[in-house]
Scaffold this active site. Structure first.
Site, PDB file in Angstrom:
ATOM      1  N   LYS A 191       0.644  -0.715   0.010  1.00  0.00           N
ATOM      2  CA  LYS A 191      -0.290  -0.597   0.527  1.00  0.00           C
ATOM      3  C   LYS A 191       0.336   1.980  -0.086  1.00  0.00           C
ATOM      4  O   LYS A 191       1.564   2.204   0.911  1.00  0.00           O
ATOM      5  CB  LYS A 191      -1.242   0.313   1.074  1.00  0.00           C
ATOM      6  N   LYS A 239      -7.774  -2.707   3.056  1.00  0.00           N
ATOM      7  CA  LYS A 239      -6.052  -2.434   3.351  1.00  0.00           C
ATOM      8  C   LYS A 239      -6.139  -2.852   4.311  1.00  0.00           C
ATOM      9  O   LYS A 239      -6.093  -2.744   5.554  1.00  0.00           O
ATOM     10  CB  LYS A 239      -5.970  -1.036   3.279  1.00  0.00           C
ATOM     11  N   ARG A 242      -3.171   8.713  -5.430  1.00  0.00           N
ATOM     12  CA  ARG A 242      -3.727   8.025  -6.983  1.00  0.00           C
ATOM     13  C   ARG A 242      -3.887   8.900  -8.166  1.00  0.00           C
ATOM     14  O   ARG A 242      -3.656   9.745  -7.699  1.00  0.00           O
ATOM     15  CB  ARG A 242      -5.048   7.767  -6.108  1.00  0.00           C
ATOM     16  N   ARG A 297     -16.207   0.994  -2.590  1.00  0.00           N
ATOM     17  CA  ARG A 297     -15.883   0.846  -1.385  1.00  0.00           C
ATOM     18  C   ARG A 297     -16.624  -0.344  -0.849  1.00  0.00           C
ATOM     19  O   ARG A 297     -16.924  -0.405  -0.459  1.00  0.00           O
ATOM     20  CB  ARG A 297     -15.468   2.060  -0.439  1.00  0.00           C
TER      21      ARG A 297
HETATM   22  P1  ATP Z   1      -9.687   5.971   0.112  1.00  0.00           P
HETATM   23  O1  ATP Z   1     -10.339   5.044   0.461  1.00  0.00           O
HETATM   24  O2  ATP Z   1     -11.098   7.076   0.673  1.00  0.00           O
HETATM   25  O3  ATP Z   1      -8.820   6.739  -0.671  1.00  0.00           O
HETATM   26  P2  ATP Z   1      -8.427   7.115   2.084  1.00  0.00           P
HETATM   27  O4  ATP Z   1      -7.152   7.687   0.774  1.00  0.00           O
HETATM   28  O5  ATP Z   1      -7.511   7.276   3.327  1.00  0.00           O
HETATM   29  O6  ATP Z   1      -9.188   6.349   1.424  1.00  0.00           O
HETATM   30  P3  ATP Z   1      -7.021   4.376   2.202  1.00  0.00           P
HETATM   31  O7  ATP Z   1      -8.058   4.575   2.844  1.00  0.00           O
HETATM   32  O8  ATP Z   1      -5.774   4.333   3.258  1.00  0.00           O
HETATM   33  O9  ATP Z   1      -7.135   5.467   1.672  1.00  0.00           O
HETATM   34  O10 ATP Z   1      -6.408   3.616   1.004  1.00  0.00           O
HETATM   35  C1  ATP Z   1      -7.119   3.532  -0.133  1.00  0.00           C
HETATM   36  C2  ATP Z   1      -6.034   4.150  -1.205  1.00  0.00           C
HETATM   37  O11 ATP Z   1      -5.105   3.608  -0.426  1.00  0.00           O
HETATM   38  C3  ATP Z   1      -6.193   4.013  -2.073  1.00  0.00           C
HETATM   39  O12 ATP Z   1      -7.100   4.737  -1.971  1.00  0.00           O
HETATM   40  C4  ATP Z   1      -5.022   4.120  -3.397  1.00  0.00           C
HETATM   41  O13 ATP Z   1      -4.922   5.588  -3.009  1.00  0.00           O
HETATM   42  C5  ATP Z   1      -4.384   4.082  -1.770  1.00  0.00           C
HETATM   43  N1  ATP Z   1      -3.376   3.092  -2.802  1.00  0.00           N
HETATM   44  C6  ATP Z   1      -1.742   2.496  -2.492  1.00  0.00           C
HETATM   45  N2  ATP Z   1      -1.600   1.059  -2.959  1.00  0.00           N
HETATM   46  C7  ATP Z   1      -2.676   0.674  -3.382  1.00  0.00           C
HETATM   47  C8  ATP Z   1      -2.316  -0.495  -4.196  1.00  0.00           C
HETATM   48  N3  ATP Z   1      -1.445  -1.271  -4.352  1.00  0.00           N
HETATM   49  N4  ATP Z   1      -3.557  -0.716  -4.465  1.00  0.00           N
HETATM   50  C9  ATP Z   1      -5.058  -0.473  -4.159  1.00  0.00           C
HETATM   51  N5  ATP Z   1      -4.873   1.160  -3.692  1.00  0.00           N
HETATM   52  C10 ATP Z   1      -3.087   1.331  -3.179  1.00  0.00           C
END
Ligand code: ATP
Length: 544
Positions: A246, A411, A251, A405
């Site tokens: 992650k 995650k 993004r 979602r």
């Molecule tokens: P959201 O899910 O609303 O984006 P957030 O931005 O706080 O919430 P997280 O929920 O912590 O992020 O995790 C999802 C995000 O992780 C994805 O939107 C993407 O930007 C990031 N990400 C990083 N690595 C990956 C991966 N390998 N596959 C998918 N997403 C990833």
């Protein structure tokens, strides 16, 4: 359709509490609309003016609206602002102001739905030095011709706060009902085209037309999102699963046709010009016309740098070349949405991954596939050691579901309680920070999108970030009183906290204990902030 009819429908829905009743009202109207009216009506009902994928923005702040209203009702702007401030609902206040003026106005013309849209479209295209003057002229004309109720909805549309509780779900169901097509077909067309306005038009042509909708180059789709969960549950549910790092960056969605390419942010804004180096890397990575999904991170050699470095690059409008030199960005691609005009969103993830690996030469995010919990946990440990945020575990059979979602992407990261909230006000700083905002008032939202104050935050913000925040927020001030200001809500903060408490101080009825600023989330829209019901849930969970 007259704009008055639209306003009546909005009012009707606003006063209807049942979701099914709202859907019935909307479904009853859709079949009677023309092909031109349908997309406008649908977008307006959701409080949007242009399609989500479109870069078009109306670009009018509240001050211009108040000025136009002041002119039309023959009062000064401060009096109008005072009135709006006393009630808190700008639309209602403007309606009341116009109701008083109505007795004296004889010459107004009936407004048409499409005419109002054309005015908005015209306003969005007005550029240059005298643009504010020209926009004001159009607004004055609109409000002069509007009856009080129409003015309520025109102002709310412009200010991005229609708030009649009609979301994408209601519209999808209403379209399916109105044109007797399946919800699955509507859903597919929506996910691929990212615009329910056009989906409504296609639904009128029947089910087959909806299934034929493809993802198109340079029309970004929403990003697929992730939930929290555990590795064990994912394995129990799916058997073999995929795991990837992650990455803690930003993004992106990359679109390429021949030598032409565009990069879109999570909010679907075109950010290509801010990151020309990434565009260059990606355009050279494949021969195909392609749409890719990934995360850009900043690196120092092999090691990832904190998220704020990426933000610095994405925020740049000038002097981009020197920042390309000083902050190195690397894309990590983890999904493919379309290849050579073939839409892949309905393919299982394992198939998309195969296509991704075959068609892209570099920057593909490494992946492991396993049903062994120990192996995946050691991969997680390695991810943290290497400086990443954690891992993502994914179902191998999942379709790519834009904007959803779901439980297909989970995650896994170390537990920290953080929450995303809108910045709605601030207090001026003190001492050397006197010319900047020092503490910020934050809000969550209720189910209709109304913002509810829930906390203040002043801790954890560096001087550099304070000055970034000042430059971002100074033009969003709508009201000033003593040492506080209110903002047009545009920015989202991610905030950490020790605990959620019940509190009479804030309208939300809850407050954060020991709030601290974690980061600016300018990749998130205001409608993505935490809802009051999930704050309630967090509160209950922590009590139990
Ligand atoms: P959201 O899910 O609303 O984006 P957030 O931005 O706080 O919430 P997280 O929920 O912590 O992020 O995790 C999802 C995000 O992780 C994805 O939107 C993407 O930007 C990031 N990400 C990083 N690595 C990956 C991966 N390998 N596959 C998918 N997403 C990833």
């Amino acid at each position: 359709m007259l704009f008055n009819e639209f306003s009546e429908i909005c009012e009707n829905i606003e006063e209807t509490s049942g979701r099914l009743d709202s859907i019935d009202i909307i479904a009853g109207v859709l079949p009677g609309l023309s092909v031109e009216e349908l997309p406008v009506f649908v977008r307006f009902l959701m409080g949007r003016i242009f399609p989500d994928y479109s870069p078009e923005k109306i670009g009018i702040g509240p001050n211009l609206v108040y000025e136009a209203v002041a002119y039309v009702v023959g009062r000064n702007r401060d009096a109008v602002i005072k009135k709006i401030n006393s009630g808190g609902d700008a639309g209602r206040a403007i309606e009341n102001l116009l109701a008083k003026k109505e007795q004296t106005s004889f010459f107004s013309e009936s407004l048409d739905l499409l005419e109002v849209f054309r005015d908005f479209h015209y306003i969005s295209g007005v550029l240059g030095n005298s643009s504010q003057k020209e926009k004001l002229k159009v607004l004055k004309r609109l409000f002069s011709n509007a009856n009080p109720k129409e003015a309520r909805y025109i102002s709310r549309l412009i200010l991005g706060e229609l708030r009649i509780g009609v979301g994408e779900g209601n519209i999808r169901d209403a379209i399916a009902k109105a044109f007797s097509v399946s919800s699955n077909a509507v859903e597919h067309a929506y996910q691929a085209s990212n615009d329910l306005g056009n989906v409504a038009v296609l639904a009128g042509k029947g089910e087959v037309a909806l299934w034929k909708v493809k993802v198109e180059l340079f029309r970004p789709v929403k990003m697929m999102l992730a939930k929290q969960g555990t590795i064990a549950d994912m394995i129990a549910e799916n058997g073999h699963i995929a795991a990837e790092y992650k990455y803690d960056g930003t993004r992106f969605q990359f679109h390429k046709k021949g030598n032409e390419c565009r990069i879109y942010s999570r909010k679907l804004e075109d950010v290509t010009n801010a990151i020309p180096d990434v565009a260059e890397m990606l355009i050279n990575a494949s021969e195909h016309d392609i749409i890719l999904d990934g995360e850009v991170i900043a690196v120092d050699g092999e090691r990832p740098l904190p998220f704020q470095y990426v933000l610095r690059r994405f925020r740049r409008k000038h002097d981009i070349a020197s920042h390309v030199e000083s902050i190195k960005l690397v894309p990590n691609i983890f999904d493919i949405i379309s290849i050579d005009n073939e839409t892949l969103i309905d393919e299982p993830f394992s198939k998309r991954r195969e296509i991704l690996e075959e068609s892209i030469e570099s920057y593909v995010a490494p992946q492991i596939v396993s049903d062994d919990i120990d192996y995946i946990e050691s991969f997680y440990k390695k991810a943290l050691e290497d400086g990443h945020e954690g891992i993502m575990v994914k179902s191998l059979t999942a379709h790519y579901t834009p904007g959803v979602r779901g439980k297909e992407w989970i995650k896994i990261k170390p537990a920290v309680d953080t929450i995303d909230l809108a910045v709605i006000g601030a207090e001026w700083g003190e001492g050397k920070r006197a010319k900047m905002f020092g503490s910020f008032l934050l809000a969550c939202q209720d189910e209709t999108g109304t913002l509810l104050p829930v906390s203040k935050v002043a801790t954890g913000i560096s001087d550099e970030m304070l000055s970034v925040l000042y430059s971002l927020l100074k033009d969003s001030v709508i009201l000033e009183a003593k040492n506080t200001v209110s903002f047009e809500p545009e920015l989202v903060f991610e905030v950490g906290y020790a605990e959620i408490q019940k509190s009479p101080t804030y309208k939300a009825g809850y407050a954060l204990r020991f709030p601290r600023f974690i980061r600016l989330r300018d990749d998130k829209r205001i409608d993505e902030i935490e809802t009051i019901s999930s704050i309630e849930e967090r509160f209950k969970n922590q009590s139990s």
